[in-house]
Write an enzyme that holds these catalytic residues in place. Structure first.
Site, PDB file in Angstrom:
ATOM      1  CE  LYS A  48       4.837 -28.758 130.472  1.00  0.00           C
ATOM      2  NZ  LYS A  48       6.308 -28.815 130.331  1.00  0.00           N
ATOM      3  NE  ARG A  61       6.289 -33.462 132.451  1.00  0.00           N
ATOM      4  CZ  ARG A  61       7.546 -33.380 132.898  1.00  0.00           C
ATOM      5  NH1 ARG A  61       8.000 -32.228 133.339  1.00  0.00           N
ATOM      6  NH2 ARG A  61       8.320 -34.432 132.900  1.00  0.00           N
ATOM      7  N   GLY A 103       8.261 -22.961 135.851  1.00  0.00           N
ATOM      8  CA  GLY A 103       8.361 -23.219 137.279  1.00  0.00           C
ATOM      9  C   GLY A 103       7.271 -22.611 138.140  1.00  0.00           C
ATOM     10  CG  MET A 148       1.013 -22.745 137.280  1.00  0.00           C
ATOM     11  SD  MET A 148      -0.193 -22.722 135.960  1.00  0.00           S
ATOM     12  CE  MET A 148       0.854 -22.746 134.510  1.00  0.00           C
ATOM     13  NE  ARG A 174       9.631 -23.684 128.200  1.00  0.00           N
ATOM     14  CZ  ARG A 174       9.424 -23.811 129.506  1.00  0.00           C
ATOM     15  NH1 ARG A 174       8.187 -23.911 129.966  1.00  0.00           N
ATOM     16  NH2 ARG A 174      10.431 -23.830 130.359  1.00  0.00           N
ATOM     17  CG  HIS A 220      13.319 -21.186 139.455  1.00  0.00           C
ATOM     18  ND1 HIS A 220      13.534 -20.082 140.270  1.00  0.00           N
ATOM     19  CD2 HIS A 220      12.031 -21.112 139.060  1.00  0.00           C
ATOM     20  CE1 HIS A 220      12.418 -19.404 140.359  1.00  0.00           C
ATOM     21  NE2 HIS A 220      11.490 -19.999 139.639  1.00  0.00           N
ATOM     22  NE  ARG A 267      10.635  16.571 132.416  1.00  0.00           N
ATOM     23  CZ  ARG A 267      10.817  15.248 132.320  1.00  0.00           C
ATOM     24  NH1 ARG A 267       9.847  14.440 132.664  1.00  0.00           N
ATOM     25  NH2 ARG A 267      11.950  14.749 131.893  1.00  0.00           N
ATOM     26  NE  ARG A 325       5.727  21.000 132.014  1.00  0.00           N
ATOM     27  CZ  ARG A 325       5.688  19.895 132.758  1.00  0.00           C
ATOM     28  NH1 ARG A 325       4.763  18.974 132.508  1.00  0.00           N
ATOM     29  NH2 ARG A 325       6.566  19.683 133.713  1.00  0.00           N
ATOM     30  CD  GLU A 375      -1.169  19.319 132.017  1.00  0.00           C
ATOM     31  OE1 GLU A 375      -0.455  18.538 132.675  1.00  0.00           O
ATOM     32  OE2 GLU A 375      -0.766  20.431 131.628  1.00  0.00           O
ATOM     33  CB  SER A 398       1.968  17.735 124.032  1.00  0.00           C
ATOM     34  OG  SER A 398       2.751  16.661 124.508  1.00  0.00           O
ATOM     35  N   GLY A 415      -0.615  15.234 128.211  1.00  0.00           N
ATOM     36  CA  GLY A 415       0.110  14.973 129.452  1.00  0.00           C
ATOM     37  C   GLY A 415      -0.606  13.863 130.191  1.00  0.00           C
ATOM     38  CG  ASP A 472      -0.691  16.324 135.838  1.00  0.00           C
ATOM     39  OD1 ASP A 472      -0.332  15.534 136.732  1.00  0.00           O
ATOM     40  OD2 ASP A 472      -0.302  17.504 135.783  1.00  0.00           O
ATOM     41  CB  CYS A 519       5.068  14.906 126.622  1.00  0.00           C
ATOM     42  SG  CYS A 519       3.871  15.983 127.439  1.00  0.00           S
ATOM     43  CE1 TYR A 553       5.451  14.881 120.717  1.00  0.00           C
ATOM     44  CE2 TYR A 553       4.447  15.910 118.796  1.00  0.00           C
ATOM     45  CZ  TYR A 553       4.807  15.947 120.139  1.00  0.00           C
ATOM     46  OH  TYR A 553       4.519  17.057 120.889  1.00  0.00           O
TER      47      TYR A 553
END
Length: 893
Positions: free
Chosen positions: A28, A98, A107, A109, A354, A470, A576, A632, A754, A773, A775, A778, A840, A860
């Site tokens: 602000k 403010r 809204g 504060m 803003r 609001h 899976r 897997r 994992e 990969s 996990g 885990d 994954c 990836y």
């Protein structure tokens, strides 16, 4: 010695701050400074910096020694510009106080308006304005707001006083109260405050000022603000600024008004001026939804079917000036702006600008349109979209063919459809959602205190308020459907019911809302999958052109696989296989295998499952059309497949030709104290190699069948829960043997990382593994020693104590778990340069985690199908940010 600057002034066409100083001045304050520098009509004032807030909490709620003098100088400058004096009985200066954090927290504060009024200055304001009703209305507003914000009194105490007067006088609206009525209200207010405090309402204007400043700093750590920051990933240590600004009055007569506007439509993104105003009102009247406001433009008025005149009609010259400001601000900031304004006696004043909150659909349209308009480039457009916001676009909407019983229509405040049980309190919304129920939060109007319930609810209905209330603003930011201002709805909190035109809906009844049309309907309405806009496809195409990181999906059913492809997945990163065994036509054979006494018995049961597994893999390979598919092998402990109910135990016993008692003994024998660390993953493959052998044989048979059709498939076989190279060597040897027997030559064998030991020994494991990969679900559990299923009971205590900023299962712990990921990447690739690296766990769909995986050098990420677009966009942003860092270092050199 240089004195630290705590206060920055603005106004009269200049400012000590600027837009780039938002971390210091808050959003602000930075916006007010920038508008002043642009020569826009901004009432003068000063900003107390966020560093004071940090100091305040670090020094037991006290201020720097020289703050008071700097604030006094800032106030003197305001007095000089306005020509009024703070606390002067004849010519009083009034100010607003403010909050203003660096990140927008609408809204959350506290605010105090009309500060500086007391028994003497109110008479000066009356004489100054020539309007007694305005003066007394302003004073009663100040007493009410100050008492609620600073003195911690309940809002209803003051509303009850006004309601009593209205009842006695037979008034229906606040606007009917006369100057004399407001004087009576003021006397009642002052008595109520004295009764509550044990002393009179403060009459010293400087005491009022510092009381309000302290309340704003104090509100940084109030419950609703802390909840909002947690939901929006805003750090608690940022702090808020405080803005003290000369008051201008939208409640001084019918040539005055106050309003909130957006430079483009925040729901649709249309390039049209959008907003609301109220004649003879102050700003909180619009935002709080106490009165239903009027539209700014004739176009909006006609679209909403409103009979009230638009500002474009009632104040055409001021509207034209406001529209010029709108265009100037959007051109300057190169983004859609959310602005607040007041008109006092025909003169326009700007109170805030803003970056405007918007729906995901609007964000896409605005970004794409601004590229077409030459305002921003494609990289900037991609950076503008919050990846998490795409969730709003990827979920069902109402089926247009479905029958629906509309009971009321309000304003379409936040798009999307939602169904759920009616609740009338935020606490109830939160508790019922925690119990697994879907709810719609119904309120006369929402306040910042309701934020936890709004977040928990599927949708929100209010009977009061407009498109910038609001409820509307917060719902759009959260991606919740919202119908606001359904004025025909009568809500009775005591009776826990709402009624409209003879229809009564009780708490617990199911309703459906459509935030795109404003309709509220009885019952649960069927939904359909969304049609993604051309803007979505265009922006995602730009994102794909920037990103380096591949994006796959976690999928094991044809539906999931097709959904993943539709959303742009480049393969399956986690299939899976255990999920395939829970189908009703398979679970009995699976259970027969588990209770078998010997290898032959297990092989006989597995033989029934093998053709089903083969078909599963053929389906996935076909849908993925040559894209990589990582499968897997069986991971969970065997007891998870066994029945618990007597009837199911009897059925398994009958199918297996054994006694029910034998089945019960097998269930008991498989019981583990800590199954997550028990007999699961590769440990099953070593104890019962015939299970993994069947799965691998089915994979290779499916690949061979695809090859006969001329379709090349390179399966990626992933062995879970590896801790040692020896485990992987044993199971890879089996896999290679079955591949040889099947005549399949093109395939990869890898493992999930994992366990911390696997990450630390990654260099050794990579001698056998062709891909890793991570996990991370885990890996997070085993690194922290936390159970994902049980941690929710105490994680809130950890957030409150500042131990955790985020749920480590939702957003990756980059310092600990992330360090293990980096170690495994470095050590693995040191052994095998072409080692393929992916992730994954659920973190693959978390934007902050995706950016970490980009920096860590993974190839990836894989996530649930509906989160694929989120990962694609986050990966693109990571690449753009990385290039920006490189460019910055190059320029610095």
């Amino acid at each position: 010695m240089t004195t630290q600057k705590w206060v920055y002034s603005f106004g009269n066409g200049k400012a000590e701050g600027k837009a780039e100083m938002r971390n210091l001045l808050g959003g602000k304050g930075a916006g007010l400074a920038e508008m002043s520098n642009l020569g826009l009509p901004v009432p003068p004032g000063f900003s107390i910096t966020t560093e004071v807030c940090t100091y305040y909490y670090a020094h037991k709620n006290t201020y720097p020694a020289d703050l008071a003098l700097q604030a006094q100088a800032g106030l003197a400058q305001v007095e000089q510009i306005v020509g009024c004096k703070f606390g002067d009985a004849k010519n009083p200066l009034l100010v607003s106080v403010r909050s203003g954090a660096r990140a927008s927290m609408p809204g959350m504060m506290d605010t105090v308006l009309n500060l500086g009024l007391n028994k003497e200055t109110v008479e000066g304001l009356k004489a100054q304005s020539g309007n007694p009703r305005f003066a007394y209305d302003s004073y009663r507003r100040f007493i009410q707001m100050y008492s609620c914000v600073v003195l911690d009194m309940e809002h209803h105490i003051f509303e009850d006083i006004i309601d009593d007067v209205k009842r006695d006088k037979k008034y229906t609206q606040d606007t009917q109260l006369t100057a004399e009525d407001w004087q009576d209200v003021i006397e009642s207010y002052l008595k109520a405050v004295e009764k509550h405090l044990g002393k009179p309402f403060p009459q010293d204007v400087n005491e009022q000022l510092w009381g309000a400043i302290g309340a704003v700093f104090g509100s940084w750590m109030n419950t609703r603000a802390m909840t909002y920051r947690k939901l929006n990933d805003i750090p608690h240590d940022w702090g808020t600024a405080v803005n003290v600004q000369a008051m201008v009055f939208g409640n001084r007569g019918d040539d005055c008004c106050t309003g909130v506007a957006f430079t483009r439509n925040p729901s649709t993104g249309e390039n049209a001026f959008y907003g609301e105003y109220l004649v003879n009102a102050q700003g909180e009247d619009v935002v709080a939804g106490i009165r239903t406001p009027q539209e700014l433009t004739i176009k909006s008025k006609n679209e909403q079917g409103s009979k009230l005149p638009a500002m474009e009609e009632t104040m055409p010259q001021v509207f034209a000036q406001l529209n010029e400001v709108r265009l100037k601000l959007e051109k300057h900031y190169r983004d859609m702006q959310d602005i607040e304004f007041t008109v006092q006696q025909g003169k326009l004043y700007m109170l805030q600008t803003r970056t405007g909150k918007r729906t995901a659909a609007a964000a896409l349209k605005i970004a794409v349109d601004m590229v077409a308009e030459g305002v921003i480039d494609k990289a900037e457009a991609v950076k503008r979209i919050d990846p998490k916001s795409l969730d709003q676009l990827l979920h069902p909407t109402l089926d247009p063919k479905a029958k629906k019983q509309v009971i009321v229509k309000g304003l379409p405040a936040s798009p999307g459809a939602a169904s759920g049980k009616v609740v009338f309190s935020a606490d109830e919304a939160e508790s019922m959602t925690a119990a697994g129920q879907k709810v719609i939060l119904c309120r006369i109007e929402t306040s910042p205190e309701d934020i936890h319930g709004m977040h928990a609810a599927r949708g929100i209905v209010t009977s009061r308020g407009g498109m910038t209330s609001h409820a509307a603003v917060v719902a759009r930011g959260m991606g919740r459907s919202c119908v606001a201002g359904a004025g025909d709805l009568h809500m009775d909190y005591a009776a826990k019911s709402m009624s409209v035109k003879g229809t009564t809906v009780k708490a617990g009844d199911i309703i459906t809302i459509d935030g795109s049309t404003g309709e509220v309907m009885l019952g649960e309405i069927p939904t359909v999958q969304p049609e993604l806009s051309g803007d979505f496809e265009k922006l995602m195409g730009w994102a794909d052109s920037f990103r380096r990181l591949g994006v796959r999906a976690n999928a094991e059913t044809p539906l999931d696989a097709r959904t993943a492809r539709k959303f742009g997945a480049e393969g399956i990163g986690l299939c899976r296989t255990e999920h395939m065994f829970f189908d009703t036509d398979r679970i009995t054979s699976m259970r027969e295998m588990i209770i078998a006494d010997d290898v032959q018995g297990r092989k006989a049961a597995l033989a029934k499952l093998e053709p089903m597994q083969k078909k599963d893999f053929i389906d996935l390979f076909t849908i993925m059309e040559g894209l990589p598919v990582t499968i897997r092998l069986l991971d969970p402990p065997l007891h998870e497949f066994l029945p618990q109910k007597d009837a199911e135990i009897e059925a398994v016993a009958k199918a297996a030709g054994v006694s029910a008692d034998k089945v019960r003994k097998r269930i008991s024998a498989l019981h583990e104290s800590n199954p997550m660390l028990g007999h699961r993953g590769c440990r099953l493959g070593i104890s019962y190699p015939e299970i993994y052998e069947m799965q691998v044989r089915a994979i290779f048979a499916a690949a061979a069948d695809m090859a006969k059709q001329g379709k090349k498939v390179i399966p990626e076989i992933m062995i879970p829960l590896i801790a040692t190279k020896k485990e992987l060597d044993i199971l890879k040897a089996m896999t290679d043997r079955v591949a040889s027997e099947s005549g399949v030559k093109d395939y990869l064998v890898g493992t999930m990382i994992e366990l911390p030991r696997a990450a630390l020994r990654a260099g050794e494991i990579a001698e056998s593994a062709q891909f890793f990969s991570f996990g991370t679900n885990d890996l997070t559990q085993t690194t922290f020693g936390l159970s994902r299923d049980d941690a929710a009971t105490f994680l809130p205590d950890y957030y409150a104590a500042g131990v955790f900023e985020h749920d480590p299962f939702a957003s990756l712990d980059q310092e600990g778990v992330g360090e293990l990921v980096k170690i495994a990447c470095e050590r693995g690739r040191a052994t095998r340069k072409d080692l393929k690296l992916g992730i994954c766990g659920e973190h693959g769909g978390d934007s902050n985690s995706v950016k970490f995986f980009h920096r860590a050098g993974l190839d990836y990420v894989s996530c649930s199908p509906y989160r694929v677009p989120i990962a694609r966009l986050a990966a693109a942003q990571a690449a753009i940010e990385g290039q920006s860092d490189i460019d910055a270092r190059r320029n610095a050199a």
